[in-house]
Design a protein around this motif. Structure first.
Motif, PDB file in Angstrom:
ATOM      1  N   HIS A   1      49.941  76.452  58.846  1.00 26.62           N
ATOM      2  CA  HIS A   1      48.813  76.258  59.763  1.00 26.62           C
ATOM      3  C   HIS A   1      47.483  76.429  59.037  1.00 26.62           C
ATOM      4  O   HIS A   1      46.561  75.619  59.205  1.00 26.62           O
ATOM      5  CB  HIS A   1      48.924  77.254  60.916  1.00 26.62           C
ATOM      6  N   LEU A   2      47.352  77.474  58.224  1.00 31.14           N
ATOM      7  CA  LEU A   2      46.095  77.746  57.539  1.00 31.14           C
ATOM      8  C   LEU A   2      45.820  76.740  56.423  1.00 31.14           C
ATOM      9  O   LEU A   2      44.687  76.298  56.251  1.00 31.14           O
ATOM     10  CB  LEU A   2      46.112  79.160  56.958  1.00 31.14           C
ATOM     11  N   ARG A   3      46.853  76.375  55.686  1.00 35.94           N
ATOM     12  CA  ARG A   3      46.644  75.525  54.508  1.00 35.94           C
ATOM     13  C   ARG A   3      46.504  74.053  54.870  1.00 35.94           C
ATOM     14  O   ARG A   3      45.645  73.355  54.328  1.00 35.94           O
ATOM     15  CB  ARG A   3      47.828  75.694  53.525  1.00 35.94           C
ATOM     16  N   HIS A   4      47.335  73.570  55.774  1.00 31.47           N
ATOM     17  CA  HIS A   4      47.387  72.138  56.047  1.00 31.47           C
ATOM     18  C   HIS A   4      46.917  71.764  57.450  1.00 31.47           C
ATOM     19  O   HIS A   4      46.713  70.578  57.727  1.00 31.47           O
ATOM     20  CB  HIS A   4      48.810  71.608  55.833  1.00 31.47           C
TER      21      HIS A   4
ATOM     22  N   LEU B   1      37.543  77.608  49.439  1.00 32.41           N
ATOM     23  CA  LEU B   1      37.873  78.046  50.801  1.00 32.41           C
ATOM     24  C   LEU B   1      38.008  76.851  51.733  1.00 32.41           C
ATOM     25  O   LEU B   1      38.933  76.782  52.557  1.00 32.41           O
ATOM     26  CB  LEU B   1      36.788  78.993  51.324  1.00 32.41           C
ATOM     27  N   LYS B   2      37.097  75.897  51.617  1.00 33.60           N
ATOM     28  CA  LYS B   2      37.100  74.740  52.513  1.00 33.60           C
ATOM     29  C   LYS B   2      38.252  73.787  52.212  1.00 33.60           C
ATOM     30  O   LYS B   2      38.517  72.885  53.005  1.00 33.60           O
ATOM     31  CB  LYS B   2      35.763  74.003  52.403  1.00 33.60           C
ATOM     32  N   ASN B   3      38.923  73.969  51.078  1.00 34.47           N
ATOM     33  CA  ASN B   3      40.115  73.161  50.818  1.00 34.47           C
ATOM     34  C   ASN B   3      41.246  73.510  51.772  1.00 34.47           C
ATOM     35  O   ASN B   3      42.174  72.712  51.943  1.00 34.47           O
ATOM     36  CB  ASN B   3      40.581  73.348  49.369  1.00 34.47           C
ATOM     37  N   TRP B   4      41.189  74.691  52.347  1.00 40.50           N
ATOM     38  CA  TRP B   4      42.167  75.081  53.359  1.00 40.50           C
ATOM     39  C   TRP B   4      41.784  74.400  54.670  1.00 40.50           C
ATOM     40  O   TRP B   4      40.685  74.551  55.175  1.00 40.50           O
ATOM     41  CB  TRP B   4      42.201  76.597  53.517  1.00 40.50           C
ATOM     42  N   ARG B   5      42.707  73.670  55.213  1.00 35.92           N
ATOM     43  CA  ARG B   5      42.415  72.803  56.351  1.00 35.92           C
ATOM     44  C   ARG B   5      41.886  73.572  57.554  1.00 35.92           C
ATOM     45  O   ARG B   5      41.073  73.056  58.318  1.00 35.92           O
ATOM     46  CB  ARG B   5      43.693  72.048  56.739  1.00 35.92           C
ATOM     47  N   ALA B   6      42.314  74.806  57.715  1.00 34.86           N
ATOM     48  CA  ALA B   6      41.878  75.591  58.871  1.00 34.86           C
ATOM     49  C   ALA B   6      40.379  75.854  58.851  1.00 34.86           C
ATOM     50  O   ALA B   6      39.786  76.121  59.897  1.00 34.86           O
ATOM     51  CB  ALA B   6      42.633  76.913  58.917  1.00 34.86           C
ATOM     52  N   LEU B   7      39.738  75.764  57.663  1.00 34.12           N
ATOM     53  CA  LEU B   7      38.304  76.011  57.560  1.00 34.12           C
ATOM     54  C   LEU B   7      37.493  74.727  57.403  1.00 34.12           C
ATOM     55  O   LEU B   7      36.266  74.791  57.342  1.00 34.12           O
ATOM     56  CB  LEU B   7      38.007  76.941  56.373  1.00 34.12           C
TER      57      LEU B   7
END
Length: 260
Positions: A21-24, A219-225
């Protein structure tokens, strides 16, 4: 103790669902299909694991983690490293019509509904801290004051904190420990020598604090952000969970490189 519905997913599967969920940013329906459970089971798993990840803090060595801004200031003072701070905004859904705080999430910079977090890195770009979020209308300098940065620098060790123009004013309040870009002394008809000196100082300062921009980009590479479509109440835990996971990854990569 022990009451309520039993988990249909073991802890490892719940952790994996939260990480995906956090990464993708995969939807709960997709992850429910993967694990063969109901959507509500995935929602419950993510809501339980996310705060646990947020409480871990940011890893700076295999056995040391930083969880508060005070610990970050003490760490910078003990190691003699320079800290770099900057605010980052994350787009969120607009509050419903009729909410009294509906306009507080509108960013004055991007003119979009967002929340803001203050990111602290060292001079190598390693993430040391991400603060709980504030509405997008909150100014960077106001957010830093609410977090107690001025007080921590006044009573803590002598450290150097680099910041952009959004934090101008903190330098005077912290005895010069917060370093911001130089001011323009001439608004009109500036001498050529002053413009040349101003640009040289501004670029030198920008080149020193560019590391925090790299940290925010990771940080913004993590899809949740990249853009948050869920509940805004979960954003603080989401930001801090991602920061902790990213810092652990950075330390692991650095350790592996040294061993090679």
């Amino acid at each position: 103790m022990g009451a309520g519905a039993k988990h249909r997913l073991v802890f490892v599967d719940r952790l994996l669902a939260a990480l995906v969920h956090l990464r993708h940013g995969a939807t709960h329906e997709v992850r429910a299909c993967w694990f063969g459970v109901d959507r509500s089971t995935i929602t419950r798993a993510v809501n339980e694991v996310r705060p646990l990840l947020a409480e871990r803090g940011c890893t700076i060595s295999p056995d040391v983690r930083l969880r508060t801004l005070a610990e970050v200031v003490d760490h910078l003072g003990a190691t003699g490293k320079t800290g770099i701070i900057d605010g980052t905004e994350i787009r969120v859904r607009r509050p419903a019509v009729g909410r009294k705080d509906r306009d507080t999430f509108i960013s004055g910079k991007n003119k979009q509904n967002s929340v803001k977090s203050m990111v602290v890195t060292d001079d190598e770009g390693h993430v040391l801290f991400c603060s709980p979020v504030q509405p997008g209308s909150c100014a960077d300098i106001t957010h830093a004051r609410h977090l107690g940065l001025v007080r921590l620098l006044a009573v803590g060790p002598v450290v150097e904190i680099l910041a952009d123009a959004g934090y101008q004013g903190l330098g005077a309040q912290t005895g010069g420990r917060v370093v911001t870009p130089p001011h323009r002394k001439f608004k009109k008809n500036a001498p050529d020598w002053h413009e040349e000196m101003y640009e040289r100082q501004r670029k030198a300062h920008s080149s020193r604090r560019i590391r925090v921009e790299h940290g925010i980009a990771h940080l913004k590479n993590w899809r949740a952000l990249a853009r948050h479509l869920g509940r805004r109440e979960h954003m603080s835990a989401t930001v801090q969970a991602v920061a902790g996971l990213l810092s652990h990854q950075q330390i692991s990569d650095m350790t592996s490189a040294r061993q090679m």
